[in-house]
Design a protein around this motif. Sequence first.
Motif, short mmCIF file in Angstrom:
data_model
loop_
_atom_site.label_atom_id
_atom_site.label_comp_id
_atom_site.label_asym_id
_atom_site.label_seq_id
_atom_site.Cartn_x
_atom_site.Cartn_y
_atom_site.Cartn_z
N ASP A 213 6.77 5.41 2.89
CA ASP A 213 7.54 4.22 2.54
C ASP A 213 7.59 3.91 1.05
O ASP A 213 8.55 3.34 0.56
N THR B 168 -5.12 -2.78 6.90
CA THR B 168 -5.31 -1.43 6.36
C THR B 168 -6.52 -1.34 5.44
O THR B 168 -7.08 -0.25 5.26
N TYR C 8 0.05 10.89 6.72
CA TYR C 8 0.13 9.93 7.82
C TYR C 8 -1.04 8.96 7.76
O TYR C 8 -0.90 7.78 8.05
N SER C 9 -2.19 9.47 7.34
CA SER C 9 -3.40 8.63 7.27
C SER C 9 -4.08 8.81 5.91
O SER C 9 -4.14 9.93 5.39
N MET D 226 4.02 -1.86 8.01
CA MET D 226 2.89 -0.97 7.68
C MET D 226 1.64 -1.27 8.50
O MET D 226 0.74 -0.47 8.56
N ALA E 214 -3.08 3.73 11.08
CA ALA E 214 -3.20 4.66 9.95
C ALA E 214 -4.25 5.75 10.18
O ALA E 214 -5.04 6.07 9.31
N MET F 156 2.97 13.27 0.71
CA MET F 156 2.99 12.21 1.73
C MET F 156 2.02 12.55 2.86
O MET F 156 1.91 13.71 3.25
N THR G 63 0.42 9.45 -0.74
CA THR G 63 0.92 8.15 -0.30
C THR G 63 1.55 8.19 1.09
O THR G 63 1.89 9.25 1.60
N PHE G 64 1.72 6.98 1.66
CA PHE G 64 2.58 6.83 2.84
C PHE G 64 4.02 6.99 2.37
O PHE G 64 4.35 6.61 1.23
#
Lengths: 76, 345
Positions: free
Chosen positions: B82, B134, B107-108, A1, A47, B105, B79-80
């Motif tokens: 994953d 992050t 990407y950012s 991630m 991100a 979902m 959310t992402f």
Amino acid sequence: MCVANTGKILSIDSEKNNASVDFRGSRINARMGLADVKVGDRVLVHAGCILQKVSDEQYEEWVALANEIENETEEA
Amino acid sequence: MKDLKEIISFLKEYDGEEIRIMEICGSHTGAIAKNGIEAMLSEKICLISGPGCPVCVTPSAYIDRLIELSLESDTTVVTFGDLLRVPGSRESLREAQGRGAKVKMVYSPMDIIGIAKDSPDNKFVFAAIGFETTTPVYALLLDTLVKEKIENVKLLTALKTMPEVVDVLCSGGAKINAFIAPGHVCVVTGSRIFEPAAQKYHLPFVVSGFEGEDLLRTIYLLVQNKGEGKVINNYPSVVSYEGNEKAQALVEKYFTKADASWRGIGNVTGSGRLIRPEFSRYDAGSAGLEYDEKKNKACSCDKVIMGLISPEECPLFGKICNPGNPQGACMVSPEGSCNTRFCMG
Ligand code: SF4
């Protein structure tokens, strides 16, 4: 991630705090605000946000320093 | 600096004392597998994966709370990708979608701003998981929410910090001799954050990039410096000693240090971050999400995450547990040790 990719800033929209970043031919919008950058900078994007400016000079300096240390160790 | 050819033959022919090297970044786990690094090393150099995948270390209490929120009539969880298939104590977010959970979902994390502006009558919760890399992105998101007075977005956070868990690993049973330090964590924090652990446990930490060549040089430096309590920066194009101070300041503005619960490890004092009380209106109830119940009691994620066993040693690996039917979080994300081992061998 924690994946981050390196691209080059093509243009900046200061009003929206966005930059258009080129990743090997594909253009992606990335948010600014975490690092001081300008058009033409190579940057690390994580991100959807620019996380850091990539410094080629720092890399080269480091290689030179590492070579120096290595040579000294070998000579000793 | 030795050239790559010399490094490759050194690493293949190394016949000194065994060295156990742990990587604590899921992207390194993936890059090691993708570049076939393990096959290039002598049998005396063992690579072990640690708790470097944020998805893998998120406890089931967090997933359960996300599901609860996504079932509220006016709330959508953003959310992402994953996180979708990570098992909670009973089900994953994806399974909950079958009974009406609303999940989107992106990407950012910044994408949630446009989504929230387009639907002002609905509420949105971002599933904010991650390490030091992050957290600044979530700080930037909070900064934007505050400045643009957006009131229909909250964050459910499960943010982790590395040094405290490294301390747990060093005093655990995995007998680690050296660490590949996470490159993109260090972009933000600086290489200095691993100095206390390096000195306390007399172990080398080498900050690494993600190309095969970077990793080989990193492993070489670790072998050369075995027993030395120091941090070496092998990713100087983006990592400095101090790190990104602008990002650090923004993180400090919105987040405070807190204890955090790690799947498979438990509660680790001071190893996380929570939104500061003065911004609590943006917090969807992140404190105290601690319990961690396994969906499948035989899942050994806890031991895999601590580097005590390799994924193949789990009795479920490749049988009932596979990427199509993950029984534990380590099989979900492409950065999880079990998933990486299953997909890349
Ligand atoms: S193989 Fe599956 S069940 Fe076993 S530790 Fe890994 S994720 Fe858990």
